[in-house]
Design a protein around this motif. Structure first.
Motif, short mmCIF file in Angstrom:
data_model
loop_
_atom_site.label_atom_id
_atom_site.label_comp_id
_atom_site.label_asym_id
_atom_site.label_seq_id
_atom_site.Cartn_x
_atom_site.Cartn_y
_atom_site.Cartn_z
N ARG A 10 0.85 -1.20 0.00
CA ARG A 10 0.00 0.00 0.00
C ARG A 10 0.89 1.25 0.00
NH1 ARG A 10 -0.14 -2.59 4.75
NH2 ARG A 10 -1.97 -3.73 4.04
N PRO A 11 0.32 2.41 -0.31
CA PRO A 11 1.12 3.65 -0.31
C PRO A 11 1.72 3.94 1.06
CG PRO A 11 -0.95 3.98 -1.47
CD PRO A 11 -1.06 2.65 -0.80
N VAL A 12 2.88 4.56 1.06
CA VAL A 12 3.55 4.94 2.30
C VAL A 12 4.27 6.25 2.08
CG1 VAL A 12 5.62 3.60 1.73
CG2 VAL A 12 5.12 4.12 4.12
N VAL A 30 1.71 0.42 -8.15
CA VAL A 30 0.98 0.75 -9.39
C VAL A 30 0.94 -0.48 -10.29
CG1 VAL A 30 1.53 3.22 -9.32
CG2 VAL A 30 3.09 1.63 -10.48
N GLY A 31 -0.03 -0.47 -11.20
CA GLY A 31 -0.16 -1.59 -12.13
C GLY A 31 0.36 -1.31 -13.52
N SER A 32 0.72 -0.05 -13.80
CA SER A 32 1.16 0.31 -15.14
C SER A 32 1.87 1.66 -15.09
CB SER A 32 -0.04 0.40 -16.09
OG SER A 32 -0.90 1.46 -15.70
N VAL A 33 2.50 2.02 -16.21
CA VAL A 33 3.12 3.34 -16.34
C VAL A 33 2.06 4.43 -16.21
CG1 VAL A 33 4.33 4.90 -17.90
CG2 VAL A 33 5.07 2.51 -17.71
N ALA A 34 0.88 4.19 -16.80
CA ALA A 34 -0.20 5.19 -16.72
C ALA A 34 -0.62 5.42 -15.27
CB ALA A 34 -1.39 4.73 -17.56
N ASP A 35 -0.71 4.34 -14.49
CA ASP A 35 -1.05 4.49 -13.07
C ASP A 35 0.02 5.31 -12.35
OD1 ASP A 35 -3.29 2.95 -13.45
OD2 ASP A 35 -2.44 1.13 -12.56
N THR A 55 11.14 11.98 -9.48
CA THR A 55 10.39 10.74 -9.57
C THR A 55 11.25 9.57 -10.04
OG1 THR A 55 9.72 11.12 -11.88
CG2 THR A 55 8.31 12.03 -10.16
N ALA A 56 10.80 8.37 -9.66
CA ALA A 56 11.38 7.13 -10.18
C ALA A 56 10.28 6.08 -10.17
CB ALA A 56 12.57 6.68 -9.33
N MET A 57 10.25 5.27 -11.19
CA MET A 57 9.26 4.20 -11.26
C MET A 57 9.86 2.98 -11.93
SD MET A 57 6.72 5.13 -14.47
CE MET A 57 6.57 6.90 -14.22
N ILE A 58 9.37 1.81 -11.51
CA ILE A 58 9.69 0.55 -12.17
C ILE A 58 8.38 -0.21 -12.30
CG2 ILE A 58 10.93 -1.64 -12.07
CD1 ILE A 58 13.11 -0.37 -10.53
N LEU A 94 5.91 -0.05 -8.78
CA LEU A 94 5.73 1.04 -7.82
C LEU A 94 6.36 2.31 -8.37
CD1 LEU A 94 8.14 0.92 -4.76
CD2 LEU A 94 8.59 -0.24 -6.90
N VAL A 95 5.89 3.42 -7.81
CA VAL A 95 6.42 4.73 -8.17
C VAL A 95 6.79 5.45 -6.88
CG1 VAL A 95 4.10 5.76 -8.19
CG2 VAL A 95 5.96 6.88 -9.43
#
Length: 214
Positions: A10-12, A30-35, A55-58, A94-95
């Motif tokens: 969950r978010p933290v 997140v479930g996707s880049v769009a999310d 920002t950073a996301m994988i 996650l992002v």
């Protein structure tokens, strides 16, 4: 080492202050880049007055897609170090956004790298991890009168065999579901037979990737 990267449940959020600059970190599954982009847009809207929202996301089951953004900080002093923390922890889907309110004291390139890395690391230390495992579904169909007892037995059994309970269906009979490693199916069959004097045999279902709390 697990076959697949983990994610968070969950978010933290976390706040860190370094030499009068405030670093507010938000991490979200997140479930996707769009999310991920939607999460970034929401945080930037909420913290419109901040100097930087880095920002950073994988994303992807195996972490196939990765992006980062320094958002005005010197090149490779924010987004890339943040992304490296995610990679070192073998996380995906996650992002992370680190919002910096500048305190008037410059940190230098090395100081920024340490600050953004620490902000993400400390935030993730507070997150509940979720592991991804390839598990096989087993179904046990029982009478309503036996469902509560067998549900408790199955729950305890799953906890000790790397499994997790799935959804239960209530109809003319009750169908209990458990996701477990395929090589544990014979053990479940033995356990179910012992619980019911040989009257219950699990039915094997599909195999898929399942999220299991770490």
């Amino acid at each position: 080492m697990p076959a697949f990267p983990s994610t968070i449940a969950r978010p933290v959020s976390h706040e860190l202050e370094i030499r009068k600059s405030r670093f507010l970190t938000h991490a979200a599954p997140v479930g996707s880049v769009a999310d991920a982009e939607a999460v970034i847009a929401d945080i930037r809207k909420r913290h419109w007055d901040a100097r930087h929202n880095c920002t950073a996301m994988i994303t992807g089951l195996r972490g196939e897609q990765a992006r980062s953004n320094d958002d005005g900080e010197p090149s490779c002093t924010a987004g890339v170090p943040m992304l490296e923390v995610l990679r070192q922890r073998r996380l995906t889907d996650l992002v992370v956004v680190v919002t910096r309110y500048f305190g008037g004291i410059k940190l230098g390139a090395g100081g920024l790298v340490r600050a953004y890395s620490s902000a993400v690391s400390e935030c993730l230390d507070a997150a509940q991890l979720v592991e991804r495992r390839e598990l096989t579904e087993a179904l046990l169909t029982v009478d309503h009168a036996d469902a509560g007892r067998l549900d408790n037995l199955l729950r305890d059994w799953a906890a000790g065999h790397g499994g997790t309970l799935g959804d239960t269906d209530y109809a003319g009979q009750v169908t209990l579901r458990v996701w477990l490693p395929a090589d544990a199916l014979p053990d479940l069959a033995d356990a179910a037979a012992a619980w019911t004097a040989g009257a219950l045999t699990p039915e094997r279902g599909a195999t898929r990737i399942v999220d299991v709390p770490a």
